[in-house]
Enzyme design. Structure first.
Site, PDB file in Angstrom:
ATOM      1  N   CYS A 200      46.622  49.748  84.339  1.00 26.82           N
ATOM      2  CA  CYS A 200      45.878  48.792  83.505  1.00 26.82           C
ATOM      3  C   CYS A 200      46.729  47.530  83.338  1.00 26.82           C
ATOM      4  CB  CYS A 200      45.576  49.402  82.137  1.00 26.82           C
ATOM      5  SG  CYS A 200      44.814  48.239  80.988  1.00 26.82           S
TER       6      CYS A 200
ATOM      7  N   LYS B  37      47.625  34.470  32.375  1.00 25.02           N
ATOM      8  CA  LYS B  37      46.195  34.494  32.661  1.00 25.02           C
ATOM      9  C   LYS B  37      45.946  35.776  33.449  1.00 25.02           C
ATOM     10  CE  LYS B  37      42.398  31.646  34.283  1.00 25.02           C
ATOM     11  NZ  LYS B  37      41.632  32.785  34.785  1.00 25.02           N
TER      12      LYS B  37
ATOM     13  N   ASP C 101      44.408  38.849  35.354  1.00 25.34           N
ATOM     14  CA  ASP C 101      43.316  39.021  36.304  1.00 25.34           C
ATOM     15  C   ASP C 101      42.551  40.296  35.942  1.00 25.34           C
ATOM     16  OD1 ASP C 101      41.750  38.367  38.397  1.00 25.34           O
ATOM     17  OD2 ASP C 101      43.176  38.925  39.959  1.00 25.34           O
TER      18      ASP C 101
ATOM     19  N   ASP D 199      16.344  38.865  36.497  1.00 24.39           N
ATOM     20  CA  ASP D 199      15.359  39.929  36.263  1.00 24.39           C
ATOM     21  C   ASP D 199      13.992  39.535  36.809  1.00 24.39           C
ATOM     22  OD1 ASP D 199      16.653  41.053  33.047  1.00 24.39           O
ATOM     23  OD2 ASP D 199      17.286  41.411  35.112  1.00 24.39           O
TER      24      ASP D 199
ATOM     25  N   CYS E  98      40.614  46.883  81.350  1.00 23.03           N
ATOM     26  CA  CYS E  98      40.422  47.369  82.722  1.00 23.03           C
ATOM     27  C   CYS E  98      39.141  48.186  82.883  1.00 23.03           C
ATOM     28  CB  CYS E  98      41.622  48.200  83.183  1.00 23.03           C
ATOM     29  SG  CYS E  98      41.762  49.786  82.340  1.00 23.03           S
TER      30      CYS E  98
ATOM     31  N   ASP F 283      20.594  35.854  33.480  1.00 27.22           N
ATOM     32  CA  ASP F 283      20.148  37.229  33.680  1.00 27.22           C
ATOM     33  C   ASP F 283      18.630  37.316  33.682  1.00 27.22           C
ATOM     34  OD1 ASP F 283      22.843  38.925  31.903  1.00 27.22           O
ATOM     35  OD2 ASP F 283      22.775  37.743  33.730  1.00 27.22           O
ATOM     36  N   ALA F 284      18.005  36.485  32.831  1.00 26.40           N
ATOM     37  CA  ALA F 284      16.547  36.510  32.744  1.00 26.40           C
ATOM     38  C   ALA F 284      15.926  36.079  34.067  1.00 26.40           C
ATOM     39  CB  ALA F 284      16.070  35.592  31.620  1.00 26.40           C
ATOM     40  N   GLU F 285      16.492  35.012  34.630  1.00 26.33           N
ATOM     41  CA  GLU F 285      15.986  34.551  35.924  1.00 26.33           C
ATOM     42  C   GLU F 285      16.166  35.625  36.982  1.00 26.33           C
ATOM     43  OE1 GLU F 285      16.773  29.952  36.643  1.00 26.33           O
ATOM     44  OE2 GLU F 285      18.371  30.898  35.520  1.00 26.33           O
TER      45      GLU F 285
ATOM     46  N   GLU G 282      50.688  31.494  27.976  1.00 22.33           N
ATOM     47  CA  GLU G 282      50.242  32.889  27.981  1.00 22.33           C
ATOM     48  C   GLU G 282      49.845  33.302  29.397  1.00 22.33           C
ATOM     49  OE1 GLU G 282      47.114  33.270  25.087  1.00 22.33           O
ATOM     50  OE2 GLU G 282      48.242  32.160  23.584  1.00 22.33           O
TER      51      GLU G 282
ATOM     52  N   CYS H  26      44.040  53.981  76.498  1.00 24.67           N
ATOM     53  CA  CYS H  26      43.605  53.694  77.855  1.00 24.67           C
ATOM     54  C   CYS H  26      44.615  54.396  78.744  1.00 24.67           C
ATOM     55  CB  CYS H  26      43.613  52.187  78.148  1.00 24.67           C
ATOM     56  SG  CYS H  26      43.516  51.821  79.914  1.00 24.67           S
TER      57      CYS H  26
ATOM     58  N   LEU I 296      38.062  28.003  31.428  1.00 19.89           N
ATOM     59  CA  LEU I 296      39.174  27.060  31.364  1.00 19.89           C
ATOM     60  C   LEU I 296      39.176  26.131  32.565  1.00 19.89           C
ATOM     61  CD1 LEU I 296      42.203  29.257  30.263  1.00 19.89           C
ATOM     62  CD2 LEU I 296      40.970  27.565  28.917  1.00 19.89           C
TER      63      LEU I 296
ATOM     64  N   GLU J 132      41.359  40.565  27.251  1.00 25.28           N
ATOM     65  CA  GLU J 132      41.184  40.806  28.680  1.00 25.28           C
ATOM     66  C   GLU J 132      41.462  42.278  28.959  1.00 25.28           C
ATOM     67  OE1 GLU J 132      40.152  38.183  30.233  1.00 25.28           O
ATOM     68  OE2 GLU J 132      40.428  38.519  32.388  1.00 25.28           O
TER      69      GLU J 132
ATOM     70  N   CYS K  58      38.262  50.949  78.186  1.00 27.05           N
ATOM     71  CA  CYS K  58      39.307  49.969  77.897  1.00 27.05           C
ATOM     72  C   CYS K  58      38.729  48.552  77.996  1.00 27.05           C
ATOM     73  CB  CYS K  58      40.453  50.141  78.893  1.00 27.05           C
ATOM     74  SG  CYS K  58      41.675  48.831  78.813  1.00 27.05           S
TER      75      CYS K  58
ATOM     76  N   TYR L 162      43.807  37.725  22.730  1.00 26.36           N
ATOM     77  CA  TYR L 162      44.467  36.413  22.648  1.00 26.36           C
ATOM     78  C   TYR L 162      43.645  35.360  21.924  1.00 26.36           C
ATOM     79  CZ  TYR L 162      41.472  35.957  26.739  1.00 26.36           C
ATOM     80  OH  TYR L 162      40.402  35.988  27.588  1.00 26.36           O
TER      81      TYR L 162
ATOM     82  N   LYS M 244      46.897  27.527  37.786  1.00 27.51           N
ATOM     83  CA  LYS M 244      46.568  28.647  38.684  1.00 27.51           C
ATOM     84  C   LYS M 244      47.634  28.823  39.750  1.00 27.51           C
ATOM     85  CE  LYS M 244      42.393  29.890  39.246  1.00 27.51           C
ATOM     86  NZ  LYS M 244      41.643  31.128  38.974  1.00 27.51           N
TER      87      LYS M 244
ATOM     88  N   LYS N 276      48.243  26.264  26.144  1.00 28.18           N
ATOM     89  CA  LYS N 276      47.402  25.974  24.984  1.00 28.18           C
ATOM     90  C   LYS N 276      48.127  25.055  24.016  1.00 28.18           C
ATOM     91  CE  LYS N 276      45.015  30.398  25.204  1.00 28.18           C
ATOM     92  NZ  LYS N 276      44.809  31.725  24.614  1.00 28.18           N
TER      93      LYS N 276
END
Length: 674
Positions: A435, A115, A117, A36, A415, A32-34, A113, A430, A82, A177, A412, A229, A318, A294
DNA sequence: CACCCTCGAGTTCC
DNA sequence: CTCGAGGGTG
């Protein structure tokens, strides 16, 4: 960096890219610093050259997170990611590696468990009071979203919630999550649309946007949920040392924990347990992109250490992605047989649901405008029903500023004739009757399944014969000669003969097929059958008159008018005359309506889904009709039975939801036999 | 008139 | 599968 316009543009692009990585992919490449720092540099340049500033500058982004920053908060322990596995072999290989390090794991227990989204949040409790909620950020430092987190009703503000007997460590930091249930997401989008706001792309997108609200009043109105979790950190007190006990502990403290998390005694049973998840993914009310495996004994799991940022004691299996993003390279336009112009998306090929897709329909020009889809956009794609590619919408956060707005063509694309847009209708047409695109589609429709079923006459061959000037309307098919076909590329004796035979055979098709084949607007398979049964011949329909037509159930003023118009048009009169001359004038006995009452399926609406054993899809539909039933293609409240075969689609699910009885092919056949 | 249902049309990839 | 439009119903 030197202040030149070129550098300015470069920097702008770079910032927009990182912005996208951070907000959309949740995979920042720089700190984040970079980030900024880059932004400060950009502001400096803009200070010197205000004339360079354009609406796509990150400094101009209204309501962007850049200008409304949340405070940065370091996590008490790294919030880890993960490693991924993509199949059971990967899982086995992972486990073998761990056993090598620690042979005692051979007999260890596991947790599986979901995963989810969603978005990771880290909740800090001091003396049982929620004092802070932080996003994952880069895993080391996150953003303070305490005010927003407090509005999520399932997050306890004070623990323990239920019994005061449980001892709580003086500091407890819990990872969970945040997500949106699919049903809540749908409701939210309905509301957003009703209020004239842009709907969210998917539950994850909606959850992310809601949690990042600067105004927590808005977050409070969003139906966010959470499952916890992991205990990231604690001070003063003790906590269980196995994952299944920790989940139980979290539950006792009053945290929401997914019911889908299960304990397995050993590796073998865990592997078997993985099979359940394909179905779980279908049925649960929230999106998951995998299963987390796990090692239950956390002491031994942690002793295994890390690979990069990934702990060795856990792995994510996945699922193949159902929704993916890609770049919309261009928008093409097709002309249908009715003259409707239909836009389609051409995008960078991506793997979605296991296959590579590169095109998808965009339905119509309003669809493009309403979703604000622009050429060059990063777009979200899914395969509807896991089959047909579908553009969900643009990822506006990824815009660079050079995306092009697409407008409906004035002419069109085939044509060049001027297009027309009727008041109150979405479609752009058209209107050129000659056509070539329309002729090709028209002939293709004539030969298609449900119509005259001329095998060997697909779109490719139709294009050939039309472009070679051999066919000017469908009746010309019946005067094609072998010599003419042989002059076409790819046609030798056999192929030409087969096609001519198929065309000849089409003369035997029943009336309903022929009526459908004519391509009258509003008249498809179902309407054609109604017309055939009510009037018995082509002439019968042609002479029926508007009012008689309207008296038939399912035909209103619009379709009646379209039928009358079609038969009144001179070019169509000629086609009908020629078809008759070539021997196409099928007749059937007009069916009196009420003789069906004693048939076994009388009055029943039946929908078929999946692959059946004894019958083809068309076969079973015909059988249902013969026995007095009605066979529709979509499930609704009026459906009486849904016949489910192998590999059923979404219809089976919809039937269950609406409480429509589901029967097997066998059961249907038994109903008929009676 | 607002809703729900059905149909038609266009469409993708293997 | 999705969307729009037409048709029917309360």
């Amino acid at each position: 960096m030197e202040i030149t316009h070129e550098n300015y543009e470069k920097l702008k692009q770079e910032i927009n890219f990182h912005n996208y990585q951070y907000h959309v992919n949740d995979a920042p490449l720089i700190s984040d610093a970079e980030f900024d720092h880059l932004l400060i540099e950009l502001r400096e340049m803009e200070g010197v050259h205000p004339e360079w500033v354009s609406p796509d500058s990150p400094t101009m982004r209204a309501g962007s997170v850049i200008s409304e920053k949340f405070a940065k908060v370091p996590h008490p322990a790294p919030v880890l990611s993960l490693a991924n596995a993509f199949n059971k072999d990967d899982v086995r290989a992972w486990f073998e590696r761990q056993v090598k390090t620690d042979p005692s794991l051979e007999a260890c227990a596991f947790m599986l468990e979901p995963k989810i989204d969603g978005l990771t949040v880290v909740l800090r409790y001091e003396n049982g009071i929620l004092v802070q909620g932080v996003t994952r950020g880069d895993g080391i430092i996150g953003e303070d979203v305490t005010l927003n987190v407090r509005t999520i009703k399932s997050i306890p503000l004070r623990i323990p919630v239920k019994s005061a007997d449980i001892e709580v460590p003086s500091v407890l930091v819990v990872r969970g999550e945040v997500f949106m249930f699919n049903s809540d997401f749908e409701k939210l989008n309905e509301e957003l649309i009703a209020n004239g706001e842009q709907p969210k792309l998917n539950p994850r997108n909606a959850a992310a946007g809601s949690l990042r609200q600067q105004n927590s009043g808005i977050t409070a109105k969003r139906p966010l949920s959470i499952y916890t979790y992991q205990i990231l950190y604690y001070e003063g007190g003790s906590i269980p040392q196995t994952q299944h006990e920790r989940l139980e502990y979290l539950r006792e403290l009053g945290f929401p924990v997914s019911d889908e998390s299960h304990y397995y005694e050993d590796f073998g049973s865990m592997l078997k347990g993985l099979d359940r998840w394909t179905e779980v993914r279908e049925t649960i009310d929230f999106d998951i992109d995998g299963v987390v495996i796990k090692i239950d004994d956390l002491t031994r799991a942690e002793a295994l250490g890390f690979v990069g940022k990934d702990p060795r004691g856990q792995i994510a299996l996945k699922f193949p992605a159902r929704e993916v993003t890609t770049v919309l390279e261009n928008i093409g336009v097709n002309v249908g047989r009715t003259g409707v112009l239909t836009p389609f998306a051409m995008f960078e090929p991506v793997v979605c649901g296991g296959v590579t897709v590169s095109k998808a329909t965009l339905h119509n020009f309003d669809f493009i405008r309403d979703r604000d889809i622009r050429i060059g956009d990063r777009v979200l794609i899914k395969r509807a029903g896991d089959v047909i590619p579908y553009v969900i919408g643009p990822i506006t956060e990824a815009r660079k500023g050079d995306e092009k707005v697409f407008t409906a063509p004035q002419t069109c694309p085939v044509c060049g004739h001027k297009t027309e847009h009727l008041e109150g209708e979405v479609a752009v047409y058209c209107v050129n009757a000659s056509c070539p695109a329309q002729l090709i589609r028209n002939v293709e429709h004539y030969a298609s399944r449900g119509a005259m079923e001329i095998t060997g006459l697909g779109i490719k061959v139709v294009e050939q014969i039309v472009n070679a000037d051999l066919v000017h309307d469908v009746s010309d098919l019946y005067i094609l000669s072998k010599e003419e076909l042989l002059s076409l590329e790819g046609f030798a004796d056999k192929k030409a003969e087969n096609l001519l035979e198929a065309i000849e055979a089409s003369k035997q098709q029943p009336l309903n097929r022929l009526v459908n084949a004519l391509g009258i607007r509003g008249v498809g398979e179902a309407m054609a059958e109604m017309l055939a049964n009510n009037f018995g011949s082509i002439d019968g329909i042609a002479d029926a008159g508007k009012e008689t037509l309207e008296s038939i159930e399912g035909i209103g003023p619009n379709i009646a008018q379209a039928i009358v118009d079609w038969f009144e048009q001179d070019s169509n009169k000629i086609i009908v005359e020629r078809l008759k001359r070539f021997g196409l004038d099928p007749r059937i006995e007009i069916q009196p309506k009420n003789m069906k009452e004693d048939l076994p399926l009388y009055g029943l609406n039946i929908v078929v889904t999946g692959t059946l054993q004894a019958y083809s899809r068309d076969g079973i539909k015909a059988l249902i009709k013969e026995n007095g039933g009605k066979s529709a293609d979509s499930v609704s409240k009026k459906t009486d039975y849904v016949v489910v075969g192998d590999n059923p689609g979404s219809k089976a699910g919809k039937a269950a939801k609406l409480g429509v009885p589901i029967i097997s092919e066998q059961q249907l056949l038994e109903m008929i036999r009676r």
